[in-house]
Design a protein around this motif. Structure first.
Motif: not given
Length: 387
Positions: A27-29, A208-209, A290-292
């Motif tokens: 997510g941070i990347e 889900f990812v 971030m996936s959300l």
């Protein structure tokens, strides 16, 4: 400080984090990549300073900016450390007008303090230190000194700002800027690719990812799939995959599919075909999600857990989906069933999720807000007639 920009060249921002593409995916990347590309569109030049176990080549040019990689020496409790970075970091700071750190990374705190630079600096506070609580007693003095020495701290949601004891006690100014994504950066899958996934999985499944980590709550999602008249699809790799596979086998579930890592194109196919997005993270290590944001971008309703973090800022209970009790297979199962049985409800929630994405979570909004934050920490211009 009131925002003096360099007149003879673009503003230069150095992004600092422990790892980056292509070595790691997370997510941070993704935040750094989306921010760098958004800033490019605003005339800002970005550079990423990071560590790598195999920094060959040492410089990689990506759309968001040049990635400068220094060899990682070792890792302790998810804290990447590099002896050579102590030497290399200073020249990158010299290049920059603003240094932008991603927190937490304790060795990044050390780099900042040892460099002794006076460049304007910002910290994106992505998460409290959650899992390594036994180290916090030793780390806290370093953390407090680091956070107290920068010019601005950015929280990613109002929820996290309210719930974090560290942020509540900071003397450094804190701003809220949500993470965002650029829809144009994602591939648009063709009908053949969608058709292949439809033939394999059908439509209307729950997706889900993400990276399969300890705090993602996937063991709860697997339990919630018992006696569920629909399919659950889990896409991603990570250290928890063997435990998840074992759980699926032990429960004898034939409605849970683990796909492993998927490409961005495949992810977009799956998001088009799914009924809703299931995100059962149950610990505060999941500070945002971030996936959300990607699910909301694709007009999908969401199911997440109430853990006092940004997940409940992205997903509003009863509006864009459901926020359920963490670690409750029954609560998660009930939410799955409601969206499975009511297609019109799922569609309406998905439409509201898309509107919320457009209002709060675009990469352009994130980049514009950060550019304003950079301007605010830049030194004031010298009075006219002075040198």
């Amino acid at each position: 400080m009131n925002g003096a920009l360099p007149l003879e060249r673009p503003l230069r921002v150095l992004h600092v984090y422990k790892s980056y593409y292509p070595d790691t995916v997370g997510g941070i990347e993704q935040v750094i990549a989306q921010l760098g590309r958004g800033l490019n569109g605003l005339g800002v030049e970005s550079r990423i300073f990071t560590l790598s176990r195999d920094p060959q080549p040492p410089v990689i040019e990506l759309p968001e900016g040049k990635v400068h990689r220094t060899r990682q020496s070792f890792e302790v409790a998810s804290n990447n450390v590099s002896v050579s970075a102590l030497r290399d970091f200073g020249r990158h700071v010299d290049w920059a007008d603003v240094v932008h750190y991603q927190f937490p990374w304790p060795f990044g705190d050390v780099l900042h303090l040892l460099a002794g630079h006076r460049k304007p600096s910002i910290v994106s506070y992505q998460s409290d230190v959650v899992r390594q609580r036994w180290l916090m007693r030793a780390y806290r003095p370093l953390m407090n000194r680091f956070l107290g020495s920068v010019d601005r701290v950015v929280a990613t949601s109002p929820e996290y700002l309210r719930s974090s004891a560290v942020l509540a006690n900071l003397s450094t100014p804190v701003t809220v800027i949500p993470n965002g994504v650029d829809e144009g950066a994602y591939p648009q899958p063709d009908s053949q690719a969608i058709g292949r996934w439809r033939a394999r999985l059908g439509e209307g499944f729950f997706l889900f990812v993400g990276v399969l980590r300890y705090y993602k709550g996937l063991h709860v999602l697997v339990q919630a799939a018992r006696n569920f008249p629909g399919r659950v699809v889990i896409a991603g790799e990570g250290p928890e995959r063997p435990a998840i596979e074992k759980k699926v086998r032990s429960l004898g579930l034939d409605n849970v599919t683990l796909l492993g890592r998927v490409s961005d194109e495949d992810k977009m196919c799956l998001l088009q075909l799914c009924r809703a997005f299931a995100f059962p993270s149950h610990l505060r290590s999941e500070a945002f999600g971030m996936s959300l944001v990607e699910a909301a971008m694709c007009s999908k309703p969401m199911i997440s857990c109430g853990i006092g973090t940004g997940t409940s800022f992205i997903n509003l209970d009863g509006q864009t989906g459901y926020v359920v009790e963490p670690e409750s297979p029954q609560a998660l199962h009930d939410a799955l069933v409601r969206l499975q049985q009511d297609a019109s409800l799922a569609s309406a929630m998905g439409a509201r999720a898309r509107t919320r994405y457009e209002n709060f979570f675009t990469a352009s909004a994130m980049a514009t807000a950060y550019l304003e934050a950079y301007r605010q920490v830049l030194p004031a211009p010298a009075p006219a007639g002075t040198r």
